[in-house]
Design a protein around this motif. Structure first.
Motif, PDB file in Angstrom:
ATOM      1  N   ASP A   1     -32.854 -61.102  -1.858  1.00  0.00           N
ATOM      2  CA  ASP A   1     -31.553 -61.561  -2.355  1.00  0.00           C
ATOM      3  C   ASP A   1     -30.710 -62.176  -1.249  1.00  0.00           C
ATOM      4  O   ASP A   1     -30.082 -63.223  -1.430  1.00  0.00           O
ATOM      5  N   SER A   2     -30.684 -61.496  -0.091  1.00  0.00           N
ATOM      6  CA  SER A   2     -29.739 -61.894   0.945  1.00  0.00           C
ATOM      7  C   SER A   2     -30.139 -63.170   1.681  1.00  0.00           C
ATOM      8  O   SER A   2     -29.271 -63.978   2.036  1.00  0.00           O
ATOM      9  N   ILE A   3     -31.435 -63.378   1.911  1.00  0.00           N
ATOM     10  CA  ILE A   3     -31.846 -64.561   2.679  1.00  0.00           C
ATOM     11  C   ILE A   3     -31.555 -65.865   1.922  1.00  0.00           C
ATOM     12  O   ILE A   3     -31.000 -66.799   2.505  1.00  0.00           O
ATOM     13  N   PRO A   4     -31.884 -65.983   0.629  1.00  0.00           N
ATOM     14  CA  PRO A   4     -31.467 -67.205  -0.087  1.00  0.00           C
ATOM     15  C   PRO A   4     -29.960 -67.391  -0.066  1.00  0.00           C
ATOM     16  O   PRO A   4     -29.468 -68.528  -0.008  1.00  0.00           O
ATOM     17  N   ALA A   5     -29.205 -66.282  -0.100  1.00  0.00           N
ATOM     18  CA  ALA A   5     -27.742 -66.391  -0.111  1.00  0.00           C
ATOM     19  C   ALA A   5     -27.226 -67.038   1.168  1.00  0.00           C
ATOM     20  O   ALA A   5     -26.385 -67.949   1.128  1.00  0.00           O
ATOM     21  N   ILE A   6     -27.714 -66.593   2.307  1.00  0.00           N
ATOM     22  CA  ILE A   6     -27.190 -67.147   3.552  1.00  0.00           C
ATOM     23  C   ILE A   6     -27.721 -68.559   3.802  1.00  0.00           C
ATOM     24  O   ILE A   6     -27.045 -69.392   4.414  1.00  0.00           O
TER      25      ILE A   6
ATOM     26  N   VAL B   1     -31.075 -72.057  11.603  1.00  0.00           N
ATOM     27  CA  VAL B   1     -31.843 -70.807  11.715  1.00  0.00           C
ATOM     28  C   VAL B   1     -31.176 -69.822  12.673  1.00  0.00           C
ATOM     29  O   VAL B   1     -31.155 -68.613  12.422  1.00  0.00           O
ATOM     30  N   PHE B   2     -30.614 -70.320  13.766  1.00  0.00           N
ATOM     31  CA  PHE B   2     -29.949 -69.433  14.729  1.00  0.00           C
ATOM     32  C   PHE B   2     -28.752 -68.738  14.089  1.00  0.00           C
ATOM     33  O   PHE B   2     -28.568 -67.524  14.250  1.00  0.00           O
ATOM     34  N   ILE B   3     -27.958 -69.482  13.331  1.00  0.00           N
ATOM     35  CA  ILE B   3     -26.789 -68.902  12.665  1.00  0.00           C
ATOM     36  C   ILE B   3     -27.234 -67.936  11.568  1.00  0.00           C
ATOM     37  O   ILE B   3     -26.660 -66.850  11.405  1.00  0.00           O
ATOM     38  N   VAL B   4     -28.257 -68.318  10.811  1.00  0.00           N
ATOM     39  CA  VAL B   4     -28.767 -67.439   9.758  1.00  0.00           C
ATOM     40  C   VAL B   4     -29.236 -66.120  10.359  1.00  0.00           C
ATOM     41  O   VAL B   4     -28.895 -65.031   9.866  1.00  0.00           O
ATOM     42  N   PHE B   5     -29.998 -66.197  11.446  1.00  0.00           N
ATOM     43  CA  PHE B   5     -30.546 -64.981  12.051  1.00  0.00           C
ATOM     44  C   PHE B   5     -29.453 -64.109  12.652  1.00  0.00           C
ATOM     45  O   PHE B   5     -29.419 -62.891  12.422  1.00  0.00           O
ATOM     46  N   THR B   6     -28.551 -64.700  13.422  1.00  0.00           N
ATOM     47  CA  THR B   6     -27.531 -63.893  14.098  1.00  0.00           C
ATOM     48  C   THR B   6     -26.530 -63.307  13.109  1.00  0.00           C
ATOM     49  O   THR B   6     -26.106 -62.152  13.266  1.00  0.00           O
ATOM     50  N   ALA B   7     -26.137 -64.068  12.093  1.00  0.00           N
ATOM     51  CA  ALA B   7     -25.216 -63.533  11.085  1.00  0.00           C
ATOM     52  C   ALA B   7     -25.852 -62.353  10.360  1.00  0.00           C
ATOM     53  O   ALA B   7     -25.195 -61.334  10.090  1.00  0.00           O
ATOM     54  N   THR B   8     -27.142 -62.481  10.052  1.00  0.00           N
ATOM     55  CA  THR B   8     -27.861 -61.385   9.392  1.00  0.00           C
ATOM     56  C   THR B   8     -27.984 -60.187  10.323  1.00  0.00           C
ATOM     57  O   THR B   8     -27.749 -59.037   9.918  1.00  0.00           O
ATOM     58  N   ALA B   9     -28.362 -60.424  11.578  1.00  0.00           N
ATOM     59  CA  ALA B   9     -28.564 -59.331  12.529  1.00  0.00           C
ATOM     60  C   ALA B   9     -27.258 -58.573  12.782  1.00  0.00           C
ATOM     61  O   ALA B   9     -27.233 -57.336  12.750  1.00  0.00           O
TER      62      ALA B   9
ATOM     63  N   PHE C   1     -38.636 -63.440   6.802  1.00  0.00           N
ATOM     64  CA  PHE C   1     -38.194 -64.238   5.656  1.00  0.00           C
ATOM     65  C   PHE C   1     -37.387 -65.454   6.096  1.00  0.00           C
ATOM     66  O   PHE C   1     -37.451 -66.526   5.479  1.00  0.00           O
ATOM     67  N   ILE C   2     -36.584 -65.276   7.151  1.00  0.00           N
ATOM     68  CA  ILE C   2     -35.752 -66.393   7.635  1.00  0.00           C
ATOM     69  C   ILE C   2     -36.616 -67.542   8.131  1.00  0.00           C
ATOM     70  O   ILE C   2     -36.410 -68.707   7.762  1.00  0.00           O
ATOM     71  N   PHE C   3     -37.590 -67.245   8.979  1.00  0.00           N
ATOM     72  CA  PHE C   3     -38.429 -68.312   9.530  1.00  0.00           C
ATOM     73  C   PHE C   3     -39.331 -68.912   8.451  1.00  0.00           C
ATOM     74  O   PHE C   3     -39.586 -70.125   8.448  1.00  0.00           O
ATOM     75  N   LEU C   4     -39.789 -68.080   7.512  1.00  0.00           N
ATOM     76  CA  LEU C   4     -40.568 -68.605   6.392  1.00  0.00           C
ATOM     77  C   LEU C   4     -39.704 -69.493   5.512  1.00  0.00           C
ATOM     78  O   LEU C   4     -40.113 -70.606   5.128  1.00  0.00           O
ATOM     79  N   GLY C   5     -38.492 -69.027   5.214  1.00  0.00           N
ATOM     80  CA  GLY C   5     -37.584 -69.819   4.379  1.00  0.00           C
ATOM     81  C   GLY C   5     -37.212 -71.135   5.031  1.00  0.00           C
ATOM     82  O   GLY C   5     -37.152 -72.177   4.373  1.00  0.00           O
ATOM     83  N   SER C   6     -36.973 -71.107   6.348  1.00  0.00           N
ATOM     84  CA  SER C   6     -36.628 -72.330   7.065  1.00  0.00           C
ATOM     85  C   SER C   6     -37.778 -73.336   7.015  1.00  0.00           C
ATOM     86  O   SER C   6     -37.570 -74.541   6.796  1.00  0.00           O
ATOM     87  N   ALA C   7     -39.005 -72.837   7.217  1.00  0.00           N
ATOM     88  CA  ALA C   7     -40.173 -73.718   7.173  1.00  0.00           C
ATOM     89  C   ALA C   7     -40.335 -74.337   5.785  1.00  0.00           C
ATOM     90  O   ALA C   7     -40.637 -75.534   5.656  1.00  0.00           O
TER      91      ALA C   7
END
Length: 402
Positions: free
Chosen positions: A211-216, A223-231, A118-124
């Motif tokens: 819910d969570s991916i749009p929030a972050i 993308v790096f911050i989004v992924f690491t914060a989520t992970a 979802f993160i990489f799709l959302g970023s694209a």
């Protein structure tokens, strides 16, 4: 902040190493984690996340560090709310206590994979279409509205669409066989109910990700911050589940706090969308001159809202009473279920917790007692558990003399 491929590889390797360590040293051998074990390892994983955040401050600057911590805290709070649903699912399926760790670890791994997608799709999408900010903003506002309803045990059900479909697709045995997904009955290889539990967890993980991916992404588009914060918000979730067991029901105002946070981030996204606007039917396709909310202010708002709602939940009589009712229902069902656990210490723990919940309800004043639903049924459950406990102890005292 530009992140090199080497940093990406090292970060992914570190996350995979933590998951492998968690499995081989904690989950592979089925057991019920002690409170001390859960507390120590929860602190370890939070400490790792904090150290990573400090690294973001040092190597990426104040803005990057603030974005990471805002994203991490938001995702962590959302994951705690999600734990309540996991608790209901595992209670509904009567997952033995010793095997719940494996279910949770599977949920974490599946959630990481799903959210990475979802993160990489959302970023694209965000890079290609700025109007997606509007979509994410509206999604968060709608989610916030849905969360305004108090999240109690009665408001969740494990029998959701995913579970119903799973029950139809997968023919399983009636009983668990440890933590195995497959077993043999009369020479035939069959799936155990653990398959259904993991299907339910996977289905809810997908819904949580929406819910969570749009929030972050409302806090940072890095993308790096989004992924690491989520992970890092997901790592350690297994330990946190056992640490917060008993407090989850008490956080009665957390859903209101999360609704406020999601609404705030949704508004932030819409303001950003207006600033980046290129939709022809909005201001003629030109950007709208609006004030944008800084990451520092976002972090402050998130922290204040969470502190207020969590403290309000912990110190409210309503929260303690709701927790007591939930404990009696769940702990009585667990204690009277011979397959719940073979750990005598765990059975004693839930028995003592049930007695404490019973004593709390008995000590309530007339006004607070109005909050208690089906008090007679709750007290009957307590009586049945007390009788069972007394019978078990009597049998234990007689055995040595036989």
């Amino acid at each position: 902040m530009t992140v090199s491929p080497l940093v990406w590889v090292l970060t992914l390797a570190g996350i995979l190493a933590l998951l492998a360590f968690d499995y081989y040293f904690h989950v592979r051998s089925a057991h019920v984690p002690t409170l001390r074990e859960a507390a120590v390892w929860s602190c370890v994983y939070v400490g790792i996340a904090l150290l990573f955040g400090l690294g973001c401050f040092v190597f990426g600057g104040t803005a990057t560090g603030s974005e990471y911590f805002a994203g991490y805290i938001t995702e962590k709070a959302l994951s705690v709310d999600n734990l309540f649903v996991f608790l209901i699912i595992m209670t509904s399926f009567r997952v033995p206590r010793e095997n719940q760790q494996k279910v949770l670890l599977f949920g974490i791994v599946f959630s990481l994979i799903a959210r990475a997608g979802f993160i990489f799709l959302g970023s694209a999408l965000l890079n290609a279409f700025s109007w997606v900010f509007y979509l994410f903003g509206v999604t968060l506002l709608l989610t916030a509205g849905n969360m305004l309803k108090p999240q109690t045990e009665e408001s969740h059900s494990a029998q959701n669409l995913v579970v119903r479909i799973s029950r139809r697709l997968f023919r399983t045995t009636d009983d668990f066989d440890g933590d195995r997904l497959f077993t043999r009955i009369d020479g035939r290889r069959m799936m155990t109910p653990m398959v259904l539990v993991m299907a339910a967890i996977a289905g809810t993980d997908l819904m949580f990700a929406l819910d969570s991916i749009p929030a972050i992404f409302g806090l940072t588009q890095n993308v790096f911050i989004v992924f690491t914060a989520t992970a890092f918000s997901l790592l350690g979730l297994r330990q946190l589940y056992f640490l917060l067991d008993g407090l989850l029901d008490r956080l009665i105002y957390l859903s209101f706090g999360l609704a406020a946070i999601l609404a705030f981030i949704g508004a932030k996204l819409i303001l950003h969308a207006l600033h980046e606007n290129n939709l022809p039917f909005v201001n003629g396709g030109e950007h709208v001159d609006v004030a944008e909310i800084s990451t520092g202010l976002s972090l402050l708002v998130i922290l204040v809202v969470l502190v207020v709602t969590i403290m309000g939940s912990l110190f409210s009589t309503r929260g303690r009473t709701q927790t007591a009712m939930a404990h009696i229902r769940r702990d009585a069902a667990a204690y009277l279920d011979s397959e719940y656990t073979a750990d005598a210490g765990e059975r004693e723990r839930i028995f003592l917790r049930l007695l404490a919940a019973r004593d709390h309800i008995n000590a309530l004043g007339p006004e607070a007692r109005k909050q208690v639903k089906n008090e007679a049924d709750l007290m009957e459950l307590c009586r049945r558990v007390a009788d069972s406990h007394a019978a078990a102890h009597a049998e234990h005292e007689i055995r040595p003399s036989l």
